[in-house]
Write an enzyme that holds these catalytic residues in place. Structure first.
Site, PDB file in Angstrom:
ATOM      1  N   THR A  31       0.845  -1.195   0.000  1.00 10.29           N
ATOM      2  CA  THR A  31       0.000   0.000   0.000  1.00 10.29           C
ATOM      3  C   THR A  31       0.880   1.246   0.000  1.00 10.29           C
ATOM      4  O   THR A  31       1.972   1.233   0.573  1.00 10.29           O
ATOM      5  CB  THR A  31      -0.890  -0.022   1.247  1.00 10.29           C
ATOM      6  N   GLY A 100      -0.338   4.822   5.798  1.00 10.13           N
ATOM      7  CA  GLY A 100      -1.647   4.729   5.154  1.00 10.13           C
ATOM      8  C   GLY A 100      -2.637   3.947   5.989  1.00 10.13           C
ATOM      9  O   GLY A 100      -3.718   3.591   5.503  1.00 10.13           O
ATOM     10  N   GLU A 106      -0.934  -5.326   5.951  1.00 11.08           N
ATOM     11  CA  GLU A 106       0.403  -5.367   5.337  1.00 11.08           C
ATOM     12  C   GLU A 106       1.296  -6.340   6.102  1.00 11.08           C
ATOM     13  O   GLU A 106       2.034  -7.128   5.491  1.00 11.08           O
ATOM     14  CB  GLU A 106       1.033  -3.972   5.349  1.00 11.08           C
ATOM     15  N   LYS A 124      13.337   8.088   3.238  1.00 12.35           N
ATOM     16  CA  LYS A 124      12.854   7.135   4.249  1.00 12.35           C
ATOM     17  C   LYS A 124      13.984   6.535   5.064  1.00 12.35           C
ATOM     18  O   LYS A 124      13.731   5.877   6.076  1.00 12.35           O
ATOM     19  CB  LYS A 124      12.066   6.002   3.575  1.00 12.35           C
TER      20      LYS A 124
HETATM   21  C1  5RP Z   1       0.758   2.175   4.387  1.00  9.98           C
HETATM   22  C2  5RP Z   1       2.240   2.085   4.426  1.00  9.98           C
HETATM   23  C3  5RP Z   1       2.976   2.627   3.260  1.00  9.98           C
HETATM   24  O1  5RP Z   1       3.686   1.589   2.659  1.00  9.98           O
HETATM   25  C4  5RP Z   1       3.896   3.706   3.750  1.00  9.98           C
HETATM   26  O2  5RP Z   1       3.108   4.728   4.356  1.00  9.98           O
HETATM   27  C5  5RP Z   1       4.724   4.321   2.622  1.00  9.98           C
HETATM   28  O3  5RP Z   1       3.904   5.020   1.739  1.00  9.98           O
HETATM   29  P1  5RP Z   1       4.497   5.895   0.552  1.00  9.98           P
HETATM   30  O4  5RP Z   1       5.183   4.945  -0.382  1.00  9.98           O
HETATM   31  O5  5RP Z   1       3.296   6.579  -0.061  1.00  9.98           O
HETATM   32  O6  5RP Z   1       5.450   6.892   1.171  1.00  9.98           O
HETATM   33  O7  5RP Z   1       2.842   1.595   5.356  1.00  9.98           O
HETATM   34  O8  5RP Z   1       0.181   1.745   5.582  1.00  9.98           O
END
Ligand code: 5RP
Length: 226
Positions: A31, A100, A106, A124
């Site tokens: 996600t 998210g 997940e 990140k």
């Molecule tokens: C959702 C998640 C996503 O993988 C995480 O927030 C990273 O999202 P993005 O790739 O939009 O930065 O853990 O629960």
């Protein structure tokens, strides 16, 4: 939550991980915006004849995979060969996920996979995990969990919805409390503590689950194995 990565870097990471998918595999579909690039790339490979089945980790990834033409199954029907998922923070092989609010499903999918590939942009990466840890809680446990999180040294904040009055409701019908602990020197110990709290459905610390991370940059991808 770190959201500053460029689309080019996210795309590079997602597409790099998608290239590792092999014919006949069951693939966990993560996600978020970085995993979305992987899902779209896998969809193009399916268009070109790749024979795989996807297992979505959220409402969002299910919708995206459907649009991309990826055949889908539920986790209780298959076993996952490879999962590809994003992260909010990465330190070595440990992650914070749940930006998210999808971290419960997940974690089930990613942990069950034979191989779990993380896709991320360089914003990140960290030496030590220090972002807020999302904790999905039953609504009845919101205040007891918040109190226990304070006793563990954290500061809990109920996540509020952006275009709805009131809190975020997860795909599972629960609430999310973002818990700030500062630098997390012992993620495994904190993961155990959070998991033991009554009413906690799942927390966003993914300790020792990742097999590879694909860090996308505007000019390429670095892959690290754990
Ligand atoms: C959702 C998640 C996503 O993988 C995480 O927030 C990273 O999202 P993005 O790739 O939009 O930065 O853990 O629960």
């Amino acid at each position: 939550m770190k959201q500053g990565g460029s689309d080019a870097a996210k795309r590079a990471a997602g597409e790099s991980a998608a290239e590792t998918v092999e014919d006949g595999q069951v693939v966990g579909l993560g996600t978020g915006s970085t995993a979305a690039y992987a899902i779209r790339a896998i969809g193009r490979q399916v268009d070109a004849g790749l024979d795989i089945v996807g297992v979505p980790t959220s409402f969002q990834s299910r919708e995206l995979a459907r649009e991309a033409g990826i055949p889908l199954a539920d986790l209780d029907e298959v076993s996952v060969d490879l999962a590809i998922d994003g992260a909010d923070e990465v330190a070595g092989g440990d992650l914070i996920k749940g930006g998210g609010a999808a971290h419960a499903r997940e974690k089930i999918v990613d942990a069950s996979a034979d191989r779990f590939l993380v896709v991320a942009d360089p914003t990140k990466e960290a030496e030590t995990l220090s972002g807020p840890v999302p904790v999905e809680v039953l609504s009845a446990a919101r205040t007891t969990v918040a109190e226990a999180v304070r006793e563990l040294g954290g500061e809990p904040t109920l996540r509020q919805a952006k275009r709805k009055d009131g809190p975020v409701i997860t795909d599972n019908g629960n609430l999310v409390t973002d818990c700030a602990f500062g630098a997390i020197e012992e993620p495994a110990a904190l993961a155990t503590d959070l998991a033991s709290l009554p009413g906690v459905v799942e927390h966003g610390l993914f300790v020792g689950l990742a097999d590879e991370i694909h860090v996308g940059r505007e000019d390429g991808v670095t892959v690290r194995e754990f």
